[in-house]
Motif scaffolding. Structure first.
Motif, PDB file in Angstrom:
ATOM      1  N   ALA A   9     -19.234 -11.524 -28.221  1.00 45.75           N
ATOM      2  CA  ALA A   9     -19.994 -11.462 -29.475  1.00 45.75           C
ATOM      3  C   ALA A   9     -19.043 -11.368 -30.654  1.00 45.75           C
ATOM      4  O   ALA A   9     -18.079 -10.598 -30.618  1.00 45.75           O
ATOM      5  CB  ALA A   9     -20.918 -10.245 -29.462  1.00 45.75           C
ATOM      6  N   SER A  10     -19.321 -12.156 -31.680  1.00 43.72           N
ATOM      7  CA  SER A  10     -18.514 -12.065 -32.902  1.00 43.72           C
ATOM      8  C   SER A  10     -19.333 -11.565 -34.084  1.00 43.72           C
ATOM      9  O   SER A  10     -18.790 -11.134 -35.089  1.00 43.72           O
ATOM     10  CB  SER A  10     -17.893 -13.429 -33.237  1.00 43.72           C
ATOM     11  OG  SER A  10     -18.916 -14.395 -33.383  1.00 43.72           O
ATOM     12  N   ARG A  11     -20.666 -11.632 -33.961  1.00 50.88           N
ATOM     13  CA  ARG A  11     -21.543 -11.143 -35.031  1.00 50.88           C
ATOM     14  C   ARG A  11     -22.529 -10.154 -34.403  1.00 50.88           C
ATOM     15  O   ARG A  11     -23.392 -10.542 -33.608  1.00 50.88           O
ATOM     16  CB  ARG A  11     -22.288 -12.306 -35.698  1.00 50.88           C
ATOM     17  CG  ARG A  11     -21.360 -13.257 -36.460  1.00 50.88           C
ATOM     18  CD  ARG A  11     -22.146 -14.380 -37.141  1.00 50.88           C
ATOM     19  NE  ARG A  11     -23.031 -15.058 -36.216  1.00 50.88           N
ATOM     20  CZ  ARG A  11     -22.637 -15.958 -35.327  1.00 50.88           C
ATOM     21  NH1 ARG A  11     -21.367 -16.314 -35.265  1.00 50.88           N
ATOM     22  NH2 ARG A  11     -23.502 -16.516 -34.509  1.00 50.88           N
ATOM     23  N   ILE A  12     -22.366  -8.911 -34.782  1.00 50.49           N
ATOM     24  CA  ILE A  12     -23.111  -7.834 -34.111  1.00 50.49           C
ATOM     25  C   ILE A  12     -24.032  -7.160 -35.119  1.00 50.49           C
ATOM     26  O   ILE A  12     -23.607  -6.773 -36.212  1.00 50.49           O
ATOM     27  CB  ILE A  12     -22.126  -6.787 -33.516  1.00 50.49           C
ATOM     28  CG1 ILE A  12     -21.235  -7.464 -32.467  1.00 50.49           C
ATOM     29  CG2 ILE A  12     -22.885  -5.615 -32.907  1.00 50.49           C
ATOM     30  CD1 ILE A  12     -19.936  -8.025 -32.985  1.00 50.49           C
ATOM     31  N   LEU A  13     -25.287  -7.027 -34.750  1.00 54.11           N
ATOM     32  CA  LEU A  13     -26.250  -6.321 -35.597  1.00 54.11           C
ATOM     33  C   LEU A  13     -26.607  -4.995 -34.920  1.00 54.11           C
ATOM     34  O   LEU A  13     -26.967  -4.974 -33.739  1.00 54.11           O
ATOM     35  CB  LEU A  13     -27.517  -7.159 -35.777  1.00 54.11           C
ATOM     36  CG  LEU A  13     -28.558  -6.553 -36.710  1.00 54.11           C
ATOM     37  CD1 LEU A  13     -28.109  -6.702 -38.172  1.00 54.11           C
ATOM     38  CD2 LEU A  13     -29.922  -7.221 -36.536  1.00 54.11           C
ATOM     39  N   VAL A  14     -26.478  -3.909 -35.666  1.00 58.17           N
ATOM     40  CA  VAL A  14     -26.808  -2.581 -35.143  1.00 58.17           C
ATOM     41  C   VAL A  14     -28.055  -2.089 -35.870  1.00 58.17           C
ATOM     42  O   VAL A  14     -28.111  -2.119 -37.098  1.00 58.17           O
ATOM     43  CB  VAL A  14     -25.641  -1.592 -35.382  1.00 58.17           C
ATOM     44  CG1 VAL A  14     -25.996  -0.196 -34.853  1.00 58.17           C
ATOM     45  CG2 VAL A  14     -24.363  -2.107 -34.728  1.00 58.17           C
ATOM     46  N   THR A  39     -17.552  -9.159 -37.010  1.00 60.33           N
ATOM     47  CA  THR A  39     -18.443  -8.749 -38.104  1.00 60.33           C
ATOM     48  C   THR A  39     -19.570  -7.884 -37.550  1.00 60.33           C
ATOM     49  O   THR A  39     -20.230  -8.271 -36.573  1.00 60.33           O
ATOM     50  CB  THR A  39     -19.041  -9.992 -38.797  1.00 60.33           C
ATOM     51  OG1 THR A  39     -17.969 -10.825 -39.226  1.00 60.33           O
ATOM     52  CG2 THR A  39     -19.868  -9.587 -40.008  1.00 60.33           C
ATOM     53  N   VAL A  40     -19.772  -6.738 -38.161  1.00 52.83           N
ATOM     54  CA  VAL A  40     -20.841  -5.827 -37.750  1.00 52.83           C
ATOM     55  C   VAL A  40     -21.713  -5.520 -38.964  1.00 52.83           C
ATOM     56  O   VAL A  40     -21.204  -5.084 -39.998  1.00 52.83           O
ATOM     57  CB  VAL A  40     -20.279  -4.502 -37.181  1.00 52.83           C
ATOM     58  CG1 VAL A  40     -21.429  -3.548 -36.811  1.00 52.83           C
ATOM     59  CG2 VAL A  40     -19.374  -4.756 -35.975  1.00 52.83           C
ATOM     60  N   LYS A  41     -22.988  -5.798 -38.843  1.00 49.27           N
ATOM     61  CA  LYS A  41     -23.944  -5.377 -39.867  1.00 49.27           C
ATOM     62  C   LYS A  41     -24.800  -4.258 -39.297  1.00 49.27           C
ATOM     63  O   LYS A  41     -25.131  -4.275 -38.102  1.00 49.27           O
ATOM     64  CB  LYS A  41     -24.848  -6.538 -40.282  1.00 49.27           C
ATOM     65  CG  LYS A  41     -24.165  -7.566 -41.184  1.00 49.27           C
ATOM     66  CD  LYS A  41     -25.186  -8.580 -41.677  1.00 49.27           C
ATOM     67  CE  LYS A  41     -24.538  -9.691 -42.481  1.00 49.27           C
ATOM     68  NZ  LYS A  41     -23.992  -9.259 -43.775  1.00 49.27           N
ATOM     69  N   VAL A  42     -25.150  -3.304 -40.146  1.00 43.99           N
ATOM     70  CA  VAL A  42     -25.958  -2.169 -39.697  1.00 43.99           C
ATOM     71  C   VAL A  42     -27.227  -2.091 -40.539  1.00 43.99           C
ATOM     72  O   VAL A  42     -27.160  -2.098 -41.773  1.00 43.99           O
ATOM     73  CB  VAL A  42     -25.177  -0.843 -39.794  1.00 43.99           C
ATOM     74  CG1 VAL A  42     -26.034   0.322 -39.297  1.00 43.99           C
ATOM     75  CG2 VAL A  42     -23.875  -0.920 -38.988  1.00 43.99           C
ATOM     76  N   VAL A  43     -28.360  -2.044 -39.858  1.00 42.66           N
ATOM     77  CA  VAL A  43     -29.653  -1.892 -40.533  1.00 42.66           C
ATOM     78  C   VAL A  43     -30.143  -0.459 -40.320  1.00 42.66           C
ATOM     79  O   VAL A  43     -30.292  -0.020 -39.175  1.00 42.66           O
ATOM     80  CB  VAL A  43     -30.689  -2.881 -39.958  1.00 42.66           C
ATOM     81  CG1 VAL A  43     -32.064  -2.625 -40.567  1.00 42.66           C
ATOM     82  CG2 VAL A  43     -30.253  -4.312 -40.218  1.00 42.66           C
ATOM     83  N   PHE A  44     -30.364   0.244 -41.418  1.00 44.50           N
ATOM     84  CA  PHE A  44     -30.929   1.593 -41.347  1.00 44.50           C
ATOM     85  C   PHE A  44     -32.432   1.469 -41.584  1.00 44.50           C
ATOM     86  O   PHE A  44     -32.864   0.997 -42.638  1.00 44.50           O
ATOM     87  CB  PHE A  44     -30.279   2.497 -42.396  1.00 44.50           C
ATOM     88  CG  PHE A  44     -28.806   2.704 -42.152  1.00 44.50           C
ATOM     89  CD1 PHE A  44     -28.372   3.675 -41.265  1.00 44.50           C
ATOM     90  CD2 PHE A  44     -27.864   1.895 -42.781  1.00 44.50           C
ATOM     91  CE1 PHE A  44     -27.010   3.853 -41.020  1.00 44.50           C
ATOM     92  CE2 PHE A  44     -26.505   2.064 -42.543  1.00 44.50           C
ATOM     93  CZ  PHE A  44     -26.077   3.047 -41.661  1.00 44.50           C
ATOM     94  N   VAL A  45     -33.205   1.895 -40.614  1.00 48.21           N
ATOM     95  CA  VAL A  45     -34.646   1.634 -40.665  1.00 48.21           C
ATOM     96  C   VAL A  45     -35.366   2.635 -41.579  1.00 48.21           C
ATOM     97  O   VAL A  45     -36.126   2.245 -42.447  1.00 48.21           O
ATOM     98  CB  VAL A  45     -35.249   1.656 -39.245  1.00 48.21           C
ATOM     99  CG1 VAL A  45     -36.759   1.482 -39.299  1.00 48.21           C
ATOM    100  CG2 VAL A  45     -34.611   0.548 -38.400  1.00 48.21           C
ATOM    101  N   THR A  46     -35.136   3.926 -41.374  1.00 44.37           N
ATOM    102  CA  THR A  46     -35.802   4.917 -42.233  1.00 44.37           C
ATOM    103  C   THR A  46     -34.797   5.511 -43.215  1.00 44.37           C
ATOM    104  O   THR A  46     -33.582   5.383 -43.059  1.00 44.37           O
ATOM    105  CB  THR A  46     -36.429   6.070 -41.420  1.00 44.37           C
ATOM    106  OG1 THR A  46     -35.389   6.932 -40.943  1.00 44.37           O
ATOM    107  CG2 THR A  46     -37.254   5.544 -40.261  1.00 44.37           C
ATOM    108  N   ASP A  47     -35.361   6.191 -44.218  1.00 50.41           N
ATOM    109  CA  ASP A  47     -34.509   6.720 -45.294  1.00 50.41           C
ATOM    110  C   ASP A  47     -33.904   8.081 -44.980  1.00 50.41           C
ATOM    111  O   ASP A  47     -33.102   8.593 -45.763  1.00 50.41           O
ATOM    112  CB  ASP A  47     -35.302   6.782 -46.606  1.00 50.41           C
ATOM    113  CG  ASP A  47     -36.513   7.714 -46.522  1.00 50.41           C
ATOM    114  OD1 ASP A  47     -36.647   8.471 -45.531  1.00 50.41           O
ATOM    115  OD2 ASP A  47     -37.335   7.690 -47.459  1.00 50.41           O
ATOM    116  N   GLY A  48     -34.286   8.686 -43.859  1.00 52.05           N
ATOM    117  CA  GLY A  48     -33.706   9.989 -43.501  1.00 52.05           C
ATOM    118  C   GLY A  48     -34.173  11.137 -44.379  1.00 52.05           C
ATOM    119  O   GLY A  48     -33.611  12.232 -44.321  1.00 52.05           O
ATOM    120  N   GLY A  49     -35.226  10.909 -45.158  1.00 50.20           N
ATOM    121  CA  GLY A  49     -35.623  11.921 -46.140  1.00 50.20           C
ATOM    122  C   GLY A  49     -36.458  13.072 -45.611  1.00 50.20           C
ATOM    123  O   GLY A  49     -36.888  13.913 -46.400  1.00 50.20           O
TER     124      GLY A  49
END
Ligand SMILES: [Zn+2]
Length: 234
Positions: A9-14, A39-49
């Motif tokens: 893998a060269s493009r990783i989505l977390v 390349t690693v992109k990270v998606v944060f789903v919730t705001d942690g609030g």
């Protein structure tokens, strides 16, 4: 144990349900892949609030802003630039029901992100990790993946399974293959990334004794020199 650099893998989505799950669950693999120039992109789903709902000094909006800063600081420890962080900003501990307009909007956003980035590996929460947001984040990711025609390797990581999971939460024998990655070279970076989540690991928020704290035992359990992932068999 498997070398993360052997991943094709060269493009990783977390996908991280909360700011801190990227580090607790995947910090070692992320740091090693970034060290190898992938390349690693990270998606944060919730705001942690919602981690300190009893605090007067840290109302939800302020805490959510703080947790976004902590997420970016953690990613810096792992070698991921801020431009590769994406925030869906759904409500922590109160994700919208499947099929609701807010949910469909989030699935759309994630689908578009995947269509543009074209990941060849997605690291996502274990489907029955015992936390509502982790399960909902899995479902949201699954829905976005089901809209893409490309075949994408997916690996699922658990944060809470070993600590509070019921027997039925664990993967069945034929359900998923267990893969253990050796992250020895990245353990220090992973610990630094976890520590960057100051609101979750310290007494920064001092007016809510019942607020959430990551226990040292939890951090130690998740910062061993290996990370465990599950590869679904179907
Ligand atoms: Zn979480």
């Amino acid at each position: 144990m498997t070398d993360p650099l052997a991943l094709p893998a060269s493009r990783i989505l977390v996908v991280a349900p909360h700011p801190d799950d990227e580090s607790l669950g995947c910090g070692g693999v992320i740091a090693m892949l970034r060290g190898d120039g992938r390349t690693v992109k990270v998606v944060f789903v919730t705001d942690g609030g919602a981690s300190h709902t009893g605090s007067r000094h840290w109302p939800r909006w302020r805490l959510a802003a703080r947790r976004r800063e902590e997420a970016l600081a953690a990613l810096e420890c792992l070698g991921v630039p801020a431009r590769d962080a994406h925030f869906l900003d759904l409500a922590d501990a109160d994700m919208p029901p499947a099929g609701s307009p807010l949910d469909l909007g989030a699935v759309d956003t994630l689908t578009r992100l995947m269509a543009g980035f074209k990941p060849d590996l997605v690291l996502m929460p274990w489907r029955r990790d015992p936390h509502c947001d982790h399960r909902d984040a899995w479902r949201l990711t699954h829905d976005a993946l089901s809209r893409t025609e490309r075949q994408v390797l997916t690996l699922e990581y658990a944060v809470w399974l070993d600590e509070i999971g019921a027997p039925a939460d664990h993967p069945g024998k034929d359900e998923a293959e267990r893969i253990v990655f050796d992250i020895t070279p990245a353990v220090d970076a992973k610990r630094l990334a976890v520590a960057a989540h100051v609101s979750q690991t310290s007494d920064l928020i001092h007016d809510d004794p019942a607020g959430f704290r990551l226990k040292p035992e939890t951090i130690d359990r998740l910062c061993r020199p290996f990370e465990i992932y599950w590869r679904p068999r179907s």
